[in-house]
Design a protein around this motif. Structure first.
Motif, PDB file in Angstrom:
ATOM      1  N   UNK A   1       0.840  -1.199   0.000  1.00  0.00           N
ATOM      2  CA  UNK A   1       0.000   0.000   0.000  1.00  0.00           C
ATOM      3  C   UNK A   1       0.877   1.252   0.000  1.00  0.00           C
ATOM      4  N   UNK A   2       0.393   2.363  -0.583  1.00  0.00           N
ATOM      5  CA  UNK A   2       1.169   3.614  -0.534  1.00  0.00           C
ATOM      6  C   UNK A   2       1.386   4.050   0.911  1.00  0.00           C
ATOM      7  N   UNK A   3       2.566   4.612   1.207  1.00  0.00           N
ATOM      8  CA  UNK A   3       2.830   5.030   2.581  1.00  0.00           C
ATOM      9  C   UNK A   3       3.975   6.034   2.645  1.00  0.00           C
ATOM     10  N   UNK A   4       4.008   6.790   3.713  1.00  0.00           N
ATOM     11  CA  UNK A   4       5.140   7.652   4.040  1.00  0.00           C
ATOM     12  C   UNK A   4       6.038   6.909   5.022  1.00  0.00           C
ATOM     13  N   UNK A   5       7.318   6.974   4.812  1.00  0.00           N
ATOM     14  CA  UNK A   5       8.254   6.368   5.747  1.00  0.00           C
ATOM     15  C   UNK A   5       8.404   7.261   6.976  1.00  0.00           C
ATOM     16  N   UNK A   6       8.445   6.645   8.152  1.00  0.00           N
ATOM     17  CA  UNK A   6       8.510   7.386   9.411  1.00  0.00           C
ATOM     18  C   UNK A   6       9.898   7.280  10.030  1.00  0.00           C
ATOM     19  N   UNK A   7      10.242   8.272  10.824  1.00  0.00           N
ATOM     20  CA  UNK A   7      11.425   8.196  11.678  1.00  0.00           C
ATOM     21  C   UNK A   7      10.958   8.119  13.120  1.00  0.00           C
ATOM     22  N   UNK A   8      11.336   7.054  13.796  1.00  0.00           N
ATOM     23  CA  UNK A   8      10.829   6.792  15.140  1.00  0.00           C
ATOM     24  C   UNK A   8      11.896   7.052  16.193  1.00  0.00           C
ATOM     25  N   UNK A   9      11.432   7.295  17.427  1.00  0.00           N
ATOM     26  CA  UNK A   9      12.321   7.476  18.564  1.00  0.00           C
ATOM     27  C   UNK A   9      12.122   6.315  19.539  1.00  0.00           C
ATOM     28  N   UNK A  10      13.102   5.433  19.666  1.00  0.00           N
ATOM     29  CA  UNK A  10      12.976   4.329  20.635  1.00  0.00           C
ATOM     30  C   UNK A  10      12.981   4.866  22.060  1.00  0.00           C
ATOM     31  N   UNK A  11      12.211   4.229  22.937  1.00  0.00           N
ATOM     32  CA  UNK A  11      12.150   4.658  24.333  1.00  0.00           C
ATOM     33  C   UNK A  11      11.708   3.525  25.229  1.00  0.00           C
TER      34      UNK A  11
ATOM     35  N   UNK B   1      13.610  -1.519   6.273  1.00  0.00           N
ATOM     36  CA  UNK B   1      13.629  -0.437   5.287  1.00  0.00           C
ATOM     37  C   UNK B   1      12.333   0.370   5.265  1.00  0.00           C
ATOM     38  N   UNK B   2      11.269  -0.138   5.887  1.00  0.00           N
ATOM     39  CA  UNK B   2       9.986   0.570   5.867  1.00  0.00           C
ATOM     40  C   UNK B   2      10.061   1.883   6.636  1.00  0.00           C
ATOM     41  N   UNK B   3      10.601   1.847   7.843  1.00  0.00           N
ATOM     42  CA  UNK B   3      10.735   3.036   8.683  1.00  0.00           C
ATOM     43  C   UNK B   3      12.148   3.109   9.258  1.00  0.00           C
TER      44      UNK B   3
END
Length: 354
Positions: A29-39, A239-241
């Motif tokens: 599906x179409x999507x925007x890649x995210x940048x996450x902050x682990x915590x 590679x997704x996020x």
């Protein structure tokens, strides 16, 4: 009959493409890649070997999947997911051991557990995750030197051909504590479990056991600046996020090893996602879709996820229909929600803001 090199090359290309689509769990599906902050806290996850037969238990009838030294002052979320193929009842659980020469303390906080038949309702794992999030336990134990404690709250007696899934939060209040996730038959003594050896991998190369640095992911999604209004959580591929999947770290009590199976926990099972939506204007719905097409023939007909709607944790079922496998949820008033992919379900969950 000779087959031309061009035809052979074409077949190879098609085979590689099909393998990419149906073996690598590529998103569809179409999507925007995210940048996450682990915590959050340390995360100990045990799913390798996923299938446990009698040979895994060895001659003593007890074994461990991971053995980790706990650091004083740190908190650990501990989860296991195993299927019992031993032919009789299998116990799975967590034992804490004082390996030092003085007394040591630890505190048991949140906990939950469940069992189900392999083809049974996957919602039971979502209910388990929700119970864990809602748990308010806070009990401290003191161990003498050389003493151990099985955390009764989270030990499951798994019937033959059933799945066992348990989770507990442990706070180490002293140094010299060790923690094992164990598998044992019904007659194994606590001393046998305390001293048991590491299990075989049982030819399991696709599931993961390891110690991870963080048990949650935070992310902000700017809907107004998105090209798709869509993103994935619990992705299979790194590679997704960015910063979603991480390698396990050396469980330093497990001499000479760094875990079992793939170094990354594909799908981030049991990891909590804290999502903040911004700039979404008049949009008021979240379309949550299980991307079963990314799993090819491995797709299941039902997904059950854990979702925090702004006021409470709930189980959401995603049923495969002719129009897709999705459900709509309202955007909470502050634009914030939480999500957990429970064990027994499939990864690659798409969220579209509409």
């Amino acid at each position: 009959m000779k087959i031309s090199k061009r035809i052979i090359s074409f077949v190879l290309v098609i085979t590689m493409v099909m393998c990419f689509l149906f073996c690598s769990y590529a998103t569809t599906l179409p999507y925007d890649s995210l940048t996450m902050t682990p915590g959050g806290h340390y995360y100990i996850y045990s799913n390798c070997p996923e299938s446990v037969n009698s040979s895994v238990l060895g001659s003593t009838g007890a074994t461990y999947t991971i053995n980790t030294t706990l650091t004083s002052g740190n908190t650990y979320d501990v989860e296991y997911y195993h299927i019992n193929y031993t032919g009789s009842t299998l116990r799975a659980g967590v034992i804490v051991i004082n390996n030092g020469s003085t007394t040591a303390q630890f505190t048991v906080k949140n906990y939950a557990k469940t069992t189900r038949v392999p083809n049974g309702d996957r919602a039971t794992h979502a209910y388990m995750q929700n119970s864990y999030q809602n748990s308010t336990n806070n009990q401290t134990y003191v161990l003498q030197p050389g003493e151990s404690r099985i955390i009764d709250y989270v030990e499951t007696s798994i019937p033959a051909n059933n799945v066992g899934n348990g989770k507990v939060k442990v706070q180490a209040n002293s140094s010299s504590l060790g923690l094992k996730i164990y598998l044992a038959n019904s007659s194994a003594s606590q001393s046998t479990i305390q001293s048991c050896a590491r299990c075989s991998q049982n030819n399991d190369t696709t599931h993961t056991t390891g110690l991870f640095a963080k048990d949650s992911r935070s992310v902000s999604f700017d809907v107004g600046n998105s090209t798709t209004n869509s993103f994935y959580l619990a992705a299979y591929n790194s590679s997704t996020n960015t910063n979603e999947l991480s390698d396990y770290i050396n469980p330093y009590g497990d001499v000479g090893t760094i875990g079992r199976g793939p170094s990354q926990l594909a799908g981030n099972y049991g990891v909590r996602y804290d999502v903040q939506l911004t700039n979404y204007g008049t949009k008021n719905k979240i379309k949550i879709t299980y991307d079963y097409a990314s799993h090819g023939s491995s797709a299941v007909d039902l997904e059950a996820i854990s979702f925090y709607n702004g006021s409470s944790w709930e189980k959401i079922s995603l049923t495969n229909t002719s129009s897709g496998c999705y459900v709509y949820k309202s955007i909470p008033s502050n634009g914030a929600f939480k999500f957990i992919l429970p064990g027994g379900n499939c990864c690659n969950i798409n969220f579209k803001i509409e």
